[in-house]
Scaffold this motif. Structure first.
Motif, PDB file in Angstrom:
ATOM      1  N   PHE A 154      -3.240   3.764   1.378  1.00  0.00           N
ATOM      2  CA  PHE A 154      -2.060   4.440   2.106  1.00  0.00           C
ATOM      3  C   PHE A 154      -2.098   5.936   1.933  1.00  0.00           C
ATOM      4  CE2 PHE A 154       2.145   6.263   3.148  1.00  0.00           C
ATOM      5  CZ  PHE A 154       2.585   5.379   4.314  1.00  0.00           C
ATOM      6  N   SER A 155      -2.297   6.850   2.939  1.00  0.00           N
ATOM      7  CA  SER A 155      -2.385   8.196   2.396  1.00  0.00           C
ATOM      8  C   SER A 155      -1.715   9.115   3.559  1.00  0.00           C
ATOM      9  CB  SER A 155      -3.853   8.819   2.425  1.00  0.00           C
ATOM     10  OG  SER A 155      -4.017   9.984   2.260  1.00  0.00           O
ATOM     11  N   GLU A 156      -0.952   9.882   3.132  1.00  0.00           N
ATOM     12  CA  GLU A 156      -0.352  10.934   4.273  1.00  0.00           C
ATOM     13  C   GLU A 156      -1.048  12.328   4.347  1.00  0.00           C
ATOM     14  OE1 GLU A 156       3.769  11.761   3.277  1.00  0.00           O
ATOM     15  OE2 GLU A 156       4.452   9.639   3.339  1.00  0.00           O
ATOM     16  N   LYS A 157      -2.257  12.407   3.747  1.00  0.00           N
ATOM     17  CA  LYS A 157      -3.190  13.411   4.033  1.00  0.00           C
ATOM     18  C   LYS A 157      -3.756  13.393   5.322  1.00  0.00           C
ATOM     19  CE  LYS A 157      -4.148  14.101  -0.965  1.00  0.00           C
ATOM     20  NZ  LYS A 157      -5.433  14.048  -2.081  1.00  0.00           N
ATOM     21  N   THR A 158      -3.992  14.605   5.867  1.00  0.00           N
ATOM     22  CA  THR A 158      -5.122  14.317   7.025  1.00  0.00           C
ATOM     23  C   THR A 158      -6.436  14.222   6.421  1.00  0.00           C
ATOM     24  OG1 THR A 158      -5.217  16.772   6.992  1.00  0.00           O
ATOM     25  CG2 THR A 158      -3.557  16.156   8.030  1.00  0.00           C
ATOM     26  N   ASP A 159      -7.193  13.849   7.626  1.00  0.00           N
ATOM     27  CA  ASP A 159      -8.541  13.595   7.352  1.00  0.00           C
ATOM     28  C   ASP A 159      -9.312  14.925   6.644  1.00  0.00           C
ATOM     29  OD1 ASP A 159      -8.732  11.092   8.184  1.00  0.00           O
ATOM     30  OD2 ASP A 159      -9.335  11.706  10.144  1.00  0.00           O
ATOM     31  N   LEU A 175       0.776  -1.247  -0.036  1.00  0.00           N
ATOM     32  CA  LEU A 175       0.071  -0.043  -0.046  1.00  0.00           C
ATOM     33  C   LEU A 175       0.672   1.335  -0.018  1.00  0.00           C
ATOM     34  CD1 LEU A 175      -2.840  -1.106   2.522  1.00  0.00           C
ATOM     35  CD2 LEU A 175      -3.076  -0.906  -0.022  1.00  0.00           C
ATOM     36  N   SER A 176       1.852   1.416   0.617  1.00  0.00           N
ATOM     37  CA  SER A 176       2.731   2.568   0.776  1.00  0.00           C
ATOM     38  C   SER A 176       3.718   2.759  -0.474  1.00  0.00           C
ATOM     39  CB  SER A 176       3.847   2.337   1.965  1.00  0.00           C
ATOM     40  OG  SER A 176       4.778   1.261   1.709  1.00  0.00           O
ATOM     41  N   LYS A 233      -2.725   0.430  14.064  1.00  0.00           N
ATOM     42  CA  LYS A 233      -2.239   1.148  15.044  1.00  0.00           C
ATOM     43  C   LYS A 233      -0.876   1.599  15.065  1.00  0.00           C
ATOM     44  CE  LYS A 233      -2.140   0.394  20.079  1.00  0.00           C
ATOM     45  NZ  LYS A 233      -2.467  -0.367  21.083  1.00  0.00           N
ATOM     46  N   LYS A 234      -0.212   0.643  14.429  1.00  0.00           N
ATOM     47  CA  LYS A 234       1.529   0.898  14.098  1.00  0.00           C
ATOM     48  C   LYS A 234       1.674   1.778  12.988  1.00  0.00           C
ATOM     49  CE  LYS A 234       5.560  -1.883  13.572  1.00  0.00           C
ATOM     50  NZ  LYS A 234       6.101  -3.095  13.305  1.00  0.00           N
ATOM     51  N   HIS A 235       0.800   1.959  11.940  1.00  0.00           N
ATOM     52  CA  HIS A 235       1.013   2.612  10.676  1.00  0.00           C
ATOM     53  C   HIS A 235      -0.466   3.535  10.663  1.00  0.00           C
ATOM     54  CE1 HIS A 235       4.600   0.373   9.697  1.00  0.00           C
ATOM     55  NE2 HIS A 235       3.745  -0.663  10.183  1.00  0.00           N
ATOM     56  N   PRO A 236      -0.406   4.575  11.033  1.00  0.00           N
ATOM     57  CA  PRO A 236      -1.878   5.379  11.154  1.00  0.00           C
ATOM     58  C   PRO A 236      -2.161   5.876   9.757  1.00  0.00           C
ATOM     59  CG  PRO A 236      -0.330   6.287  12.845  1.00  0.00           C
ATOM     60  CD  PRO A 236       0.686   5.064  12.032  1.00  0.00           C
ATOM     61  N   ASN A 237      -1.108   6.056   8.939  1.00  0.00           N
ATOM     62  CA  ASN A 237      -1.232   6.208   7.273  1.00  0.00           C
ATOM     63  C   ASN A 237      -1.954   5.280   6.622  1.00  0.00           C
ATOM     64  OD1 ASN A 237      -0.347   9.084   7.748  1.00  0.00           O
ATOM     65  ND2 ASN A 237       1.822   8.239   7.252  1.00  0.00           N
ATOM     66  N   LEU A 238      -2.201   4.062   7.205  1.00  0.00           N
ATOM     67  CA  LEU A 238      -2.879   3.014   6.592  1.00  0.00           C
ATOM     68  C   LEU A 238      -4.238   2.936   6.929  1.00  0.00           C
ATOM     69  CD1 LEU A 238      -1.878  -0.786   5.950  1.00  0.00           C
ATOM     70  CD2 LEU A 238      -4.302  -0.098   6.417  1.00  0.00           C
ATOM     71  N   LYS A 239      -5.229   3.521   5.840  1.00  0.00           N
ATOM     72  CA  LYS A 239      -6.365   3.652   6.414  1.00  0.00           C
ATOM     73  C   LYS A 239      -7.519   2.795   5.446  1.00  0.00           C
ATOM     74  CE  LYS A 239      -5.263   8.610   6.742  1.00  0.00           C
ATOM     75  NZ  LYS A 239      -5.555  10.007   6.419  1.00  0.00           N
ATOM     76  N   THR A 240      -8.691   2.684   5.900  1.00  0.00           N
ATOM     77  CA  THR A 240      -9.672   1.900   5.343  1.00  0.00           C
ATOM     78  C   THR A 240     -10.919   2.579   5.107  1.00  0.00           C
ATOM     79  OG1 THR A 240     -10.541   1.324   7.414  1.00  0.00           O
ATOM     80  CG2 THR A 240      -8.707  -0.291   6.443  1.00  0.00           C
ATOM     81  N   THR A 241     -11.621   2.113   4.050  1.00  0.00           N
ATOM     82  CA  THR A 241     -13.079   2.634   3.732  1.00  0.00           C
ATOM     83  C   THR A 241     -13.919   1.702   4.720  1.00  0.00           C
ATOM     84  OG1 THR A 241     -13.418   1.197   1.663  1.00  0.00           O
ATOM     85  CG2 THR A 241     -12.305   3.360   1.564  1.00  0.00           C
ATOM     86  N   GLU A 242     -15.304   2.065   4.722  1.00  0.00           N
ATOM     87  CA  GLU A 242     -16.349   1.253   5.300  1.00  0.00           C
ATOM     88  C   GLU A 242     -17.244   0.853   4.367  1.00  0.00           C
ATOM     89  OE1 GLU A 242     -15.965   0.062   8.692  1.00  0.00           O
ATOM     90  OE2 GLU A 242     -14.166   1.082   8.187  1.00  0.00           O
ATOM     91  N   GLY A 243     -18.184  -0.153   4.795  1.00  0.00           N
ATOM     92  CA  GLY A 243     -19.213  -0.739   3.740  1.00  0.00           C
ATOM     93  C   GLY A 243     -18.521  -1.849   2.854  1.00  0.00           C
ATOM     94  N   ARG A 244     -19.415  -2.282   2.126  1.00  0.00           N
ATOM     95  CA  ARG A 244     -18.769  -3.448   1.264  1.00  0.00           C
ATOM     96  C   ARG A 244     -18.464  -3.274  -0.209  1.00  0.00           C
ATOM     97  NH1 ARG A 244     -24.082  -7.240   1.078  1.00  0.00           N
ATOM     98  NH2 ARG A 244     -24.623  -5.603  -0.346  1.00  0.00           N
ATOM     99  N   PRO A 245     -17.141  -3.740  -0.667  1.00  0.00           N
ATOM    100  CA  PRO A 245     -16.217  -4.437   0.210  1.00  0.00           C
ATOM    101  C   PRO A 245     -15.458  -3.226   0.911  1.00  0.00           C
ATOM    102  CG  PRO A 245     -15.544  -4.343  -1.976  1.00  0.00           C
ATOM    103  CD  PRO A 245     -16.916  -3.659  -1.866  1.00  0.00           C
TER     104      PRO A 245
END
Length: 317
Positions: free
Chosen positions: A91-96, A16-17, A74-86
């Motif tokens: 990987f993103s360095e942008k803030t929310d 992802l990175s 928890k170890k890599h906060p820049n690894l993000k996920t979406t919700e819903g199916r699927p």
């Protein structure tokens, strides 16, 4: 000779990175792992009593990626996920807040939700209309805030208009005599729907978007917040709390296949229309006035004139 063991967490982060901002399902990541680490995957399969085929191994990797997700994030906060199916991983360095700005600011390149094409919020409206018709038989209509009066000043109508409205014919399958009887009680023949549409919901904008929906859907029987993408389990948790407290529903649009979208949280039906609130919208916005005219015409004729509603086919993205 030492056998190579698969470090799945590291593999996921590495993949992802080096592909920042692109979104992948757990299955897509697992398929890459099988291709990139054939020896490690073969060792994993051969050491297991239950993994009899390559398909079994792939399913196991998909399940393990999901299980490892909280630990990895928890170890890599820049690894993000979406919700819903699927669920999708990226990987993103942008803030929310920067992600929301990128989605909503017309001067910033449009948000790449699918990993395939770039879209804007306006592209979601016909997708929502297609889903509403396929799933609920709701006739939908776009409300364009640009067709509003400005007599109250720049922010006088802020959070007043939903993006899309709809009408559900509760008596579509009723006997004609029943339809005629119920027509004497017009508010029992339909449900009027209201939708606020967002490209992206995350921790930085979820409460603002939610209460915007509360504000501009207060007139309707059913009010929904609709999102092209929802990021983070905390966002979903917050939405469940807010929706339960205020009766608003939540729809997750499937960008690639709109009719497979999901109503993640159903709205709480309000039995009465707030006609004072509806009147203000009608006075301020021509699209909303046309919407009420179409509803009135339905009551008069018992039929919905399809040309008055947004029932066009959804363009393929």
């Amino acid at each position: 000779m030492m056998t190579k063991r698969l470090n799945l967490s590291k593999a996921v982060v590495d993949f992802l990175s080096v592909n920042p901002e692109k979104k992948y399902t757990a299955r897509q990541i697992a398929e890459w792992v099988c291709t990139e680490f054939p020896e490690e995957c073969r060792t994993k399969r051969e050491s297991s009593r239950v993994l009899e085929t390559d398909g079994d191994l792939l399913q196991q990797l998909v399940a393990e990626i999901g299980t490892l997700r909280p630990q990895i994030q928890k170890k890599h906060p820049n690894l993000k996920t979406t919700e819903g199916r699927p669920r999708k991983y990226f990987f993103s360095e942008k803030t929310d807040s920067a992600e929301v700005d990128a989605a909503e600011n017309p001067h910033v390149p449009a948000l790449d939700i699918t990993g395939i094409t770039k879209i804007e919020e306006r592209h979601l409206y016909p997708m929502l209309s297609a889903y509403l018709w396929a799933e609920f038989r709701v006739y939908a209509k776009r409300i364009d805030e640009k067709r509003s009066s400005n007599k109250r000043g720049p922010n006088g109508n802020r959070w007043l208009y939903p993006d899309v409205v709809g009408m559900e014919d509760l008596g579509a399958e009723w006997h004609p005599e029943v339809q005629n009887c119920v027509s004497e009680y017009a508010d029992k023949r339909t449900k009027l729907w209201s939708f606020e549409v967002k490209l992206l919901l995350n921790r930085s904008n979820v409460r603002e978007c939610f209460f915007q929906t509360v504000s501009n859907s207060s007139w309707s029987n059913n009010g929904y917040l609709v999102a092209g993408e929802i990021e983070g389990t905390e966002t979903i948790k917050e939405l469940r709390i807010l929706c339960a407290a205020h009766g608003i529903g939540l729809i997750k649009l499937d960008i690639e296949n709109p009719t497979e979208s999901q109503a993640l949280i159903p709205a709480k039906v309000r039995t009465e229309i707030d006609w004072d609130a509806a009147n203000r919208l009608a006075v301020e916005n021509r699209d909303f006035l046309d919407y009420l005219k179409s509803v009135r015409q339905f009551y008069q004729t018992g039929e919905a004139k399809q040309s008055d509603w947004d029932l066009q086919e959804v363009a393929t993205i």
